[in-house]
Design a protein around this motif. Structure first.
Motif, PDB file in Angstrom:
ATOM      1  N   LYS A  33       0.834  -1.208   0.000  1.00 57.41           N
ATOM      2  CA  LYS A  33       0.000   0.000   0.000  1.00 57.41           C
ATOM      3  C   LYS A  33       0.867   1.257   0.000  1.00 57.41           C
ATOM      4  N   ALA A  34       0.327   2.327  -0.524  1.00 59.53           N
ATOM      5  CA  ALA A  34       1.017   3.622  -0.502  1.00 59.53           C
ATOM      6  C   ALA A  34       1.400   3.954   0.933  1.00 59.53           C
ATOM      7  N   GLY A  35       2.637   4.398   1.124  1.00 61.56           N
ATOM      8  CA  GLY A  35       3.136   4.743   2.451  1.00 61.56           C
ATOM      9  C   GLY A  35       3.877   3.612   3.134  1.00 61.56           C
ATOM     10  N   ALA A  36       3.811   2.409   2.570  1.00 64.97           N
ATOM     11  CA  ALA A  36       4.538   1.281   3.154  1.00 64.97           C
ATOM     12  C   ALA A  36       6.030   1.456   2.908  1.00 64.97           C
ATOM     13  N   ALA A  37       6.819   1.102   3.905  1.00 64.76           N
ATOM     14  CA  ALA A  37       8.281   1.166   3.786  1.00 64.76           C
ATOM     15  C   ALA A  37       8.830  -0.171   4.262  1.00 64.76           C
ATOM     16  N   ILE A  38       9.759  -0.745   3.509  1.00 66.80           N
ATOM     17  CA  ILE A  38      10.356  -2.023   3.884  1.00 66.80           C
ATOM     18  C   ILE A  38      11.866  -1.962   3.703  1.00 66.80           C
ATOM     19  N   VAL A  39      12.560  -2.757   4.485  1.00 65.78           N
ATOM     20  CA  VAL A  39      14.003  -2.951   4.351  1.00 65.78           C
ATOM     21  C   VAL A  39      14.192  -4.401   3.951  1.00 65.78           C
ATOM     22  N   GLN A  40      15.007  -4.643   2.939  1.00 69.34           N
ATOM     23  CA  GLN A  40      15.159  -5.982   2.384  1.00 69.34           C
ATOM     24  C   GLN A  40      16.620  -6.430   2.395  1.00 69.34           C
ATOM     25  N   VAL A  41      16.808  -7.714   2.592  1.00 65.92           N
ATOM     26  CA  VAL A  41      18.121  -8.333   2.415  1.00 65.92           C
ATOM     27  C   VAL A  41      18.388  -8.390   0.916  1.00 65.92           C
ATOM     28  N   PRO A  42      19.594  -8.742   0.476  1.00 66.27           N
ATOM     29  CA  PRO A  42      19.833  -8.853  -0.970  1.00 66.27           C
ATOM     30  C   PRO A  42      18.798  -9.763  -1.638  1.00 66.27           C
ATOM     31  N   ILE A  43      18.391  -9.387  -2.822  1.00 65.94           N
ATOM     32  CA  ILE A  43      17.354 -10.110  -3.562  1.00 65.94           C
ATOM     33  C   ILE A  43      17.996 -10.783  -4.770  1.00 65.94           C
ATOM     34  N   ALA A  44      17.803 -12.095  -4.865  1.00 69.34           N
ATOM     35  CA  ALA A  44      18.340 -12.862  -6.002  1.00 69.34           C
ATOM     36  C   ALA A  44      17.581 -12.511  -7.278  1.00 69.34           C
ATOM     37  N   GLY A  45      18.012 -13.103  -8.379  1.00 65.44           N
ATOM     38  CA  GLY A  45      17.418 -12.826  -9.681  1.00 65.44           C
ATOM     39  C   GLY A  45      15.900 -12.959  -9.672  1.00 65.44           C
ATOM     40  N   HIS A  46      15.211 -11.971 -10.243  1.00 64.42           N
ATOM     41  CA  HIS A  46      13.760 -11.961 -10.293  1.00 64.42           C
ATOM     42  C   HIS A  46      13.281 -11.025 -11.406  1.00 64.42           C
ATOM     43  N   VAL A  47      12.003 -11.152 -11.708  1.00 57.56           N
ATOM     44  CA  VAL A  47      11.321 -10.246 -12.636  1.00 57.56           C
ATOM     45  C   VAL A  47      10.065  -9.777 -11.916  1.00 57.56           C
ATOM     46  N   ILE A  48       9.766  -8.490 -11.980  1.00 54.62           N
ATOM     47  CA  ILE A  48       8.569  -7.928 -11.367  1.00 54.62           C
ATOM     48  C   ILE A  48       7.550  -7.617 -12.461  1.00 54.62           C
ATOM     49  N   GLU A  49       6.310  -8.038 -12.249  1.00 54.95           N
ATOM     50  CA  GLU A  49       5.217  -7.769 -13.185  1.00 54.95           C
ATOM     51  C   GLU A  49       4.139  -6.970 -12.452  1.00 54.95           C
ATOM     52  N   ASN A  50       3.736  -5.862 -13.013  1.00 57.88           N
ATOM     53  CA  ASN A  50       2.626  -5.089 -12.461  1.00 57.88           C
ATOM     54  C   ASN A  50       1.335  -5.745 -12.934  1.00 57.88           C
ATOM     55  N   ILE A  51       0.570  -6.331 -12.014  1.00 57.38           N
ATOM     56  CA  ILE A  51      -0.680  -6.992 -12.383  1.00 57.38           C
ATOM     57  C   ILE A  51      -1.897  -6.133 -12.036  1.00 57.38           C
ATOM     58  N   GLY A  52      -1.647  -4.900 -11.609  1.00 58.59           N
ATOM     59  CA  GLY A  52      -2.732  -3.976 -11.270  1.00 58.59           C
ATOM     60  C   GLY A  52      -3.167  -3.157 -12.466  1.00 58.59           C
ATOM     61  N   ALA A  53      -4.232  -2.401 -12.264  1.00 58.60           N
ATOM     62  CA  ALA A  53      -4.783  -1.557 -13.327  1.00 58.60           C
ATOM     63  C   ALA A  53      -4.039  -0.231 -13.461  1.00 58.60           C
ATOM     64  N   ASN A  54      -3.242   0.136 -12.436  1.00 57.68           N
ATOM     65  CA  ASN A  54      -2.553   1.429 -12.435  1.00 57.68           C
ATOM     66  C   ASN A  54      -1.045   1.244 -12.311  1.00 57.68           C
ATOM     67  N   ASP A  55      -0.305   2.304 -12.597  1.00 52.70           N
ATOM     68  CA  ASP A  55       1.146   2.279 -12.416  1.00 52.70           C
ATOM     69  C   ASP A  55       1.479   2.058 -10.949  1.00 52.70           C
ATOM     70  N   CYS A  56       2.574   1.373 -10.711  1.00 52.09           N
ATOM     71  CA  CYS A  56       3.114   1.202  -9.363  1.00 52.09           C
ATOM     72  C   CYS A  56       4.310   2.142  -9.260  1.00 52.09           C
ATOM     73  N   ARG A  57       4.263   3.048  -8.308  1.00 49.82           N
ATOM     74  CA  ARG A  57       5.353   4.010  -8.136  1.00 49.82           C
ATOM     75  C   ARG A  57       5.983   3.801  -6.771  1.00 49.82           C
TER      76      ARG A  57
END
Length: 64
Positions: A33-57
């Motif tokens: 959700k808008a306003g969410a903040a996360i800290v992540q460990v290193p991320i291995a190889g991946h592809v991200i797909e936007n499956i929503g009706a609007n842009d993800c920013r």
């Protein structure tokens, strides 16, 4: 495009509906959700797909 990330932080500017395709062929969906903040460990190889009706920013912070 298959890519990876070092340890990072992400701040979502808009609500998002995403599908993450892992290098091993598995998938998982997420709806940050808008306003969410996360800290992540290193991320291995991946592809991200936007499956929503609007842009993800978002803003991703990675070390230089």
């Amino acid at each position: 495009m298959l890519h990876s990330h070092p340890a990072n932080a992400v701040y979502y500017l808009t609500d998002c509906s995403l599908r993450i395709h892992a290098q091993d062929g598995s998938t998982r969906d997420g709806q940050p959700k808008a306003g969410a903040a996360i800290v992540q460990v290193p991320i291995a190889g991946h592809v991200i797909e936007n499956i929503g009706a609007n842009d993800c920013r978002l803003v991703m912070f990675e070390p230089s």
